[in-house]
Design a protein around this motif. Structure first.
Motif, PDB file in Angstrom:
ATOM      1  N   SER A 112       0.912  -1.262  -0.094  1.00 45.13           N
ATOM      2  CA  SER A 112       0.076  -0.048   0.012  1.00 45.13           C
ATOM      3  C   SER A 112       0.891   1.018   0.052  1.00 45.13           C
ATOM      4  N   ARG A 113       1.924   1.048   0.757  1.00 41.91           N
ATOM      5  CA  ARG A 113       3.009   2.388   0.910  1.00 41.91           C
ATOM      6  C   ARG A 113       3.419   2.709  -0.491  1.00 41.91           C
ATOM      7  N   ILE A 114       4.118   1.571  -0.965  1.00 46.15           N
ATOM      8  CA  ILE A 114       5.062   1.871  -2.029  1.00 46.15           C
ATOM      9  C   ILE A 114       4.204   1.851  -3.394  1.00 46.15           C
ATOM     10  N   PHE A 115       2.933   1.444  -3.541  1.00 45.48           N
ATOM     11  CA  PHE A 115       2.089   1.546  -4.598  1.00 45.48           C
ATOM     12  C   PHE A 115       1.543   2.962  -4.618  1.00 45.48           C
ATOM     13  N   GLY A 116       1.258   3.542  -3.322  1.00 44.99           N
ATOM     14  CA  GLY A 116       0.867   5.030  -3.293  1.00 44.99           C
ATOM     15  C   GLY A 116       1.826   5.752  -3.936  1.00 44.99           C
ATOM     16  N   GLN A 117       3.120   5.417  -3.337  1.00 45.32           N
ATOM     17  CA  GLN A 117       4.114   6.300  -3.860  1.00 45.32           C
ATOM     18  C   GLN A 117       4.497   6.163  -5.513  1.00 45.32           C
ATOM     19  N   ALA A 118       4.276   5.135  -5.942  1.00 37.59           N
ATOM     20  CA  ALA A 118       4.287   4.801  -7.119  1.00 37.59           C
ATOM     21  C   ALA A 118       3.542   5.775  -8.007  1.00 37.59           C
TER      22      ALA A 118
END
Length: 197
Positions: A112-118
Motif C-alpha cells: 500500500s505504501r510503495i504503490f501509493g508512492q508509485a
C-alpha cells in the motif's frame, strides 16, 4: 531467502522478459525513465534498456542485482541497480515515465505504501505496468508466495494506485513459463494504468 535463491549460475526466472511487459511496453513514453520494483535478476529491466529506456532496478537481493548488471552487460546495455528493501525505499514524486512490477509480492502495508508512492511517482502521461499472482494461485501451486495475504486483486490495486486511470485491470488464468519457479497454469492479475496529463 532471495539471495540464496539467486545464488546460482542459472537465472532462476529465466532471461526473457515477462510476456505481458512485452505486449505493454509500447505504452511507456519512448526513451523515458523507468523504475522496476522487485526486479530480481534483471530480465525485465534489461529488455526495456534494449528498447532505449533508462532503467533503475530495485530489489532487496544484492545477489540478484549483481546478476542483473551482468545480464545487462551481456546484452550490451546498462541499467542502474539499487539493492534495497521496498519497505524502506522511497519513490520520488513525478520522476518516472514508467513504473513496472512483475511478481513482486509484498505484505499489504508495504504494498500500500510503495504503490501509493508509485502513483505519485509517475510523471503526467506515465504508466504503471504490473503482473502478479491473485489468491486463486494457491490452488495451482505453479509459483508465487505461500499465502493469499501476499497476493493481489484488482480491487486492492485500484485503491492503492489511487489517481491513475486503469486501462487494463484483469484477473485471469494463463500459462506462465518463466525459469524453473514459474511453470504452468497460473492465476494472475494484469494492470496497465496511466497518470493523466
Amino acid at each position: 531467502m532471495w539471495d540464496q535463491r539467486y545464488d546460482t549460475e542459472e537465472y532462476v526466472y529465466g532471461t526473457e522478459p515477462n510476456d505481458f511487459l512485452v505486449r505493454m511496453s509500447d505504452h511507456i513514453p519512448k526513451g523515458g525513465n523507468v523504475l522496476s520494483l522487485g526486479e530480481g535478476e534483471g530480465r525485465n529491466g534489461v529488455y526495456l534498456a534494449k528498447l532505449g529506456y533508462a532503467v533503475t532496478a530495485v530489489d532487496q537481493s544484492s545477489v540478484g542485482m549483481k546478476k542483473a548488471e551482468k545480464l545487462a552487460r551481456d546484452n550490451g546495455v546498462s541499467i542502474k541497480t539499487v539493492a534495497a528493501d521496498l519497505a524502506c525505499y522511497d519513490i520520488e514524486p513525478e520522476a518516472w515515465d514508467g513504473i513496472i512490477s512483475f511478481f513482486c509480492h509484498m505484505d499489504r502495508n508495504t504494498r500500500s505504501r510503495i504503490f501509493g508512492q508509485a502513483a505519485r511517482g509517475l510523471k503526467p502521461g506515465g504508466v504503471f505496468i504490473l503482473e502478479a499472482f491473485t489468491p486463486d494461485q494457491l490452488k495451482y501451486k505453479t509459483g508465487g508466495p505461500p499465502t493469499a495475504e501476499l497476493m493481489m486483486t484488482a480491487f486492492d490495486l485500484k485503491n492503492e494506485l489511487s489517481g491513475l486511470e486503469f486501462i487494463i485491470a484483469d484477473e485471469l488464468e494463463r500459462e506462465v513459463r518463466e525459469g524453473v519457479h514459474h511453470q504452468g497454469t497460473a492465476a494472475v492479475l494484469q494492470i496497465l494504468a496511466v497518470k493523466n496529463r
